[in-house]
Design an enzyme around this catalytic site. Structure first.
Site, PDB file in Angstrom:
ATOM      1  N   ARG A 101      28.380 -82.220 -65.807  1.00  0.00           N
ATOM      2  CA  ARG A 101      28.900 -83.520 -65.357  1.00  0.00           C
ATOM      3  C   ARG A 101      29.571 -83.405 -63.982  1.00  0.00           C
ATOM      4  NH1 ARG A 101      32.594 -81.443 -68.835  1.00  0.00           N
ATOM      5  NH2 ARG A 101      34.816 -81.748 -68.422  1.00  0.00           N
ATOM      6  N   HIS A 102      30.076 -82.207 -63.680  1.00  0.00           N
ATOM      7  CA  HIS A 102      30.731 -82.022 -62.379  1.00  0.00           C
ATOM      8  C   HIS A 102      29.707 -82.015 -61.249  1.00  0.00           C
ATOM      9  CE1 HIS A 102      34.362 -81.480 -64.596  1.00  0.00           C
ATOM     10  NE2 HIS A 102      33.840 -80.466 -65.268  1.00  0.00           N
ATOM     11  N   GLY A 125      50.467 -75.220 -42.075  1.00  0.00           N
ATOM     12  CA  GLY A 125      51.792 -75.234 -42.686  1.00  0.00           C
ATOM     13  C   GLY A 125      51.742 -75.521 -44.174  1.00  0.00           C
ATOM     14  N   THR A 126      51.004 -76.562 -44.522  1.00  0.00           N
ATOM     15  CA  THR A 126      50.919 -76.989 -45.922  1.00  0.00           C
ATOM     16  C   THR A 126      49.547 -76.774 -46.552  1.00  0.00           C
ATOM     17  OG1 THR A 126      50.236 -79.159 -45.155  1.00  0.00           O
ATOM     18  CG2 THR A 126      52.609 -78.846 -45.556  1.00  0.00           C
ATOM     19  N   HIS A 135      49.201 -71.579 -36.142  1.00  0.00           N
ATOM     20  CA  HIS A 135      50.341 -70.663 -36.058  1.00  0.00           C
ATOM     21  C   HIS A 135      51.182 -70.641 -37.334  1.00  0.00           C
ATOM     22  CE1 HIS A 135      51.176 -74.663 -34.546  1.00  0.00           C
ATOM     23  NE2 HIS A 135      52.401 -74.532 -35.031  1.00  0.00           N
ATOM     24  N   ILE A 186      47.335 -78.951 -45.895  1.00  0.00           N
ATOM     25  CA  ILE A 186      46.844 -80.327 -45.984  1.00  0.00           C
ATOM     26  C   ILE A 186      46.071 -80.729 -44.732  1.00  0.00           C
ATOM     27  CG2 ILE A 186      47.520 -82.752 -46.167  1.00  0.00           C
ATOM     28  CD1 ILE A 186      49.897 -81.786 -47.917  1.00  0.00           C
ATOM     29  N   GLY A 187      46.674 -80.519 -43.571  1.00  0.00           N
ATOM     30  CA  GLY A 187      46.027 -80.964 -42.331  1.00  0.00           C
ATOM     31  C   GLY A 187      44.684 -80.294 -42.119  1.00  0.00           C
ATOM     32  N   MET A 188      44.625 -79.005 -42.381  1.00  0.00           N
ATOM     33  CA  MET A 188      43.358 -78.277 -42.234  1.00  0.00           C
ATOM     34  C   MET A 188      42.291 -78.861 -43.164  1.00  0.00           C
ATOM     35  SD  MET A 188      42.853 -75.754 -40.163  1.00  0.00           S
ATOM     36  CE  MET A 188      43.383 -74.210 -39.435  1.00  0.00           C
TER      37      MET A 188
HETATM   38  C1  RB5 Z   1      52.205 -77.314 -37.585  1.00  0.00           C
HETATM   39  O1  RB5 Z   1      53.540 -77.385 -37.240  1.00  0.00           O
HETATM   40  C2  RB5 Z   1      51.949 -78.108 -38.871  1.00  0.00           C
HETATM   41  O2  RB5 Z   1      52.071 -79.465 -38.624  1.00  0.00           O
HETATM   42  C3  RB5 Z   1      50.584 -77.782 -39.421  1.00  0.00           C
HETATM   43  O3  RB5 Z   1      50.481 -76.426 -39.638  1.00  0.00           O
HETATM   44  C4  RB5 Z   1      50.194 -78.354 -40.775  1.00  0.00           C
HETATM   45  O4  RB5 Z   1      51.217 -78.275 -41.695  1.00  0.00           O
HETATM   46  C5  RB5 Z   1      49.480 -79.599 -40.794  1.00  0.00           C
HETATM   47  O5  RB5 Z   1      49.021 -80.046 -41.864  1.00  0.00           O
END
Ligand code: RB5
Length: 150
Positions: free
Chosen positions: A132-133, A66-67, A9, A69-71
């Site tokens: 090299r990569h 959101g960032t 989301h 990062i998590g994905m």
């Molecule tokens: C969702 O609120 C947030 O935690 C998620 O989108 C993300 O930033 C995780 O890395």
């Protein structure tokens, strides 16, 4: 090149903008969700896209949370995925040239749509440099084998 596209989301609007960008350029993609108004857990959506790449149904994935990062953390649990959170044209370029990124991850709360689309453009257009990569990417692949626990 077929793209697996997914977000939670926090990056739904960014995903919608990326979908419009891909469609306008006739770049094929599968939108794996989430849908508008949903609140979802990002690992499930990372998995949907990563599995498409693993199976060969898609060549690469573009993910958003959101960032970013998590994905990317979740997608990198899948063998063969090289998911790279990118937050600038430079990181997008080097993720392709050096890391042979096959999964771009962007942040809906850290990037505006125009910035994200420039990152997508560069990531799609930049080739892997090899040399090299390629050796280093092969070392990453070897780590996948070494750490494999059935
Ligand atoms: C969702 O609120 C947030 O935690 C998620 O989108 C993300 O930033 C995780 O890395």
């Amino acid at each position: 090149m077929r793209i697996a596209l997914a977000s939670d989301h926090a990056a739904y609007d960014l995903k919608a903008g990326i979908a419009r960008y891909l469609a306008a350029r006739a770049i094929p993609f599968d939108d794996l969700g989430c849908g508008p108004g949903e609140t979802v857990d990002y690992p499930e959506y990372a998995a949907k896209a990563a599995e498409r790449v693993q199976s060969g149904a898609c060549d690469r994935a573009i993910l958003g949370c959101g960032t970013g990062i998590g994905m990317a953390v979740a997608a990198n649990k899948f063998k063969g995925l090289r998911a790279t959170p990118c937050w600038s044209p430079f990181t997008a370029e080097v993720s392709r040239k050096h890391n042979d990124s096959n999964c771009l991850s962007v942040g809906g709360r850290t990037l505006g749509l125009d910035e994200a689309l420039e990152i997508v453009r560069i990531w799609l257009e930049t080739p892997f440099e090899g040399g090299r990569h390629a050796r280093r990417v092969d070392e990453i692949k070897a780590l996948e084998e070494r750490n494999f626990k059935p």
